[in-house]
Structures are given as structure tokens and as C-alpha cells.
Design a protein around this motif. Structure first.
Motif, PDB file in Angstrom:
ATOM      1  N   ASN A  40      14.192 -11.924   7.645  1.00 46.18           N
ATOM      2  CA  ASN A  40      15.362 -12.204   6.809  1.00 46.18           C
ATOM      3  C   ASN A  40      15.562 -11.122   5.753  1.00 46.18           C
ATOM      4  O   ASN A  40      16.699 -10.745   5.462  1.00 46.18           O
ATOM      5  CB  ASN A  40      15.241 -13.580   6.152  1.00 46.18           C
ATOM      6  N   LEU A  41      14.465 -10.628   5.200  1.00 45.06           N
ATOM      7  CA  LEU A  41      14.549  -9.563   4.208  1.00 45.06           C
ATOM      8  C   LEU A  41      15.109  -8.287   4.830  1.00 45.06           C
ATOM      9  O   LEU A  41      16.004  -7.652   4.262  1.00 45.06           O
ATOM     10  CB  LEU A  41      13.161  -9.301   3.602  1.00 45.06           C
ATOM     11  N   LEU A  42      14.610  -7.913   5.997  1.00 48.26           N
ATOM     12  CA  LEU A  42      15.120  -6.715   6.667  1.00 48.26           C
ATOM     13  C   LEU A  42      16.610  -6.850   6.954  1.00 48.26           C
ATOM     14  O   LEU A  42      17.379  -5.902   6.740  1.00 48.26           O
ATOM     15  CB  LEU A  42      14.356  -6.448   7.964  1.00 48.26           C
ATOM     16  N   MET A  43      17.030  -8.021   7.417  1.00 49.51           N
ATOM     17  CA  MET A  43      18.454  -8.229   7.712  1.00 49.51           C
ATOM     18  C   MET A  43      19.297  -8.160   6.441  1.00 49.51           C
ATOM     19  O   MET A  43      20.391  -7.591   6.448  1.00 49.51           O
ATOM     20  CB  MET A  43      18.662  -9.560   8.435  1.00 49.51           C
ATOM     21  N   ALA A  44      18.804  -8.718   5.348  1.00 54.39           N
ATOM     22  CA  ALA A  44      19.533  -8.681   4.078  1.00 54.39           C
ATOM     23  C   ALA A  44      19.678  -7.242   3.577  1.00 54.39           C
ATOM     24  O   ALA A  44      20.740  -6.856   3.078  1.00 54.39           O
ATOM     25  CB  ALA A  44      18.832  -9.547   3.040  1.00 54.39           C
ATOM     26  N   VAL A  45      18.617  -6.457   3.730  1.00 57.41           N
ATOM     27  CA  VAL A  45      18.659  -5.057   3.290  1.00 57.41           C
ATOM     28  C   VAL A  45      19.633  -4.269   4.159  1.00 57.41           C
ATOM     29  O   VAL A  45      20.442  -3.476   3.653  1.00 57.41           O
ATOM     30  CB  VAL A  45      17.245  -4.432   3.304  1.00 57.41           C
ATOM     31  N   GLU A  46      19.580  -4.489   5.465  1.00 57.46           N
ATOM     32  CA  GLU A  46      20.516  -3.803   6.366  1.00 57.46           C
ATOM     33  C   GLU A  46      21.961  -4.126   5.985  1.00 57.46           C
ATOM     34  O   GLU A  46      22.812  -3.232   5.919  1.00 57.46           O
ATOM     35  CB  GLU A  46      20.256  -4.200   7.819  1.00 57.46           C
ATOM     36  N   LYS A  47      22.232  -5.390   5.739  1.00 56.05           N
ATOM     37  CA  LYS A  47      23.592  -5.806   5.385  1.00 56.05           C
ATOM     38  C   LYS A  47      24.005  -5.192   4.051  1.00 56.05           C
ATOM     39  O   LYS A  47      25.113  -4.667   3.915  1.00 56.05           O
ATOM     40  CB  LYS A  47      23.672  -7.329   5.329  1.00 56.05           C
ATOM     41  N   HIS A  48      23.136  -5.251   3.054  1.00 55.76           N
ATOM     42  CA  HIS A  48      23.447  -4.747   1.715  1.00 55.76           C
ATOM     43  C   HIS A  48      23.780  -3.259   1.744  1.00 55.76           C
ATOM     44  O   HIS A  48      24.723  -2.815   1.088  1.00 55.76           O
ATOM     45  CB  HIS A  48      22.274  -5.016   0.770  1.00 55.76           C
ATOM     46  N   PHE A  49      22.983  -2.483   2.466  1.00 52.87           N
ATOM     47  CA  PHE A  49      23.166  -1.036   2.494  1.00 52.87           C
ATOM     48  C   PHE A  49      24.030  -0.573   3.672  1.00 52.87           C
ATOM     49  O   PHE A  49      24.260   0.629   3.826  1.00 52.87           O
ATOM     50  CB  PHE A  49      21.809  -0.323   2.537  1.00 52.87           C
TER      51      PHE A  49
END
Length: 79
Positions: A40-49
Motif C-alpha cells: 500500500n505504501l509503494l502504491m501511495a508513493v507511485e500515485k503521489h509522485f
């Protein structure tokens, strides 16, 4: 600044206090950072950036510092 944005994402996604965060914080150091939280963290970072980690980067990310390095590599223009 990428480091501050990562700190905010990590603390929000893992639901931890900012005082618990450091760039040395690793998956498994705290109960909140389990395998599902990691994805979930990796997906959130991908989405944010607005980036997509390649599989090698995703596998190598084990700490907040690794996450910062991966984002920097993914957001740098090709040379």
C-alpha cells in the motif's frame, strides 16, 4: 522536497507518529510496516509522485531511505 513528502506518506500510510519516522526505518522494524502495508505504501508513493517503480526497485525497497532513493531515480530526467 522528496524527503519531507516521503516522511508524510510513510507516517500517513503506516499510521505512525512523525517521531517514529527516520530514513533508517525498515519494513519489519515496527508492527505497522507489514507486507500489506508495504504494498500500500509503494502504491501511495507511485500515485503521489506519478511514477511506476520497476520490479527491481520495488523488491529492493526495504527502508524509508531506499524509498527516497527509488523516487529520486524515478523522477530524474533521463541523461
Amino acid at each position: 522536497m522528496i524527503e519531507e513528502e516521503i516522511k508524510q506518506l510513510v507516517t500517513a500510510q503506516l499510521k505512525i507518529e512523525p517521531e517514529q519516522y527516520s530514513e533508517d526505518l525498515m519494513a519489519g522494524d515496527i508492527p505497522e510496516w507489514d507486507s500489506l502495508a508495504h504494498v500500500n505504501l509503494l502504491m501511495a508513493v507511485e500515485k503521489h509522485f506519478n511514477i511506476v517503480f520497476d520490479v527491481g526497485d520495488a523488491i529492493d525497497i526495504e527502508s524509508a531511505g531506499d524509498l527516497i532513493d527509488a523516487v529520486k531515480r524515478s523522477t530524474q530526467p533521463p541523461s
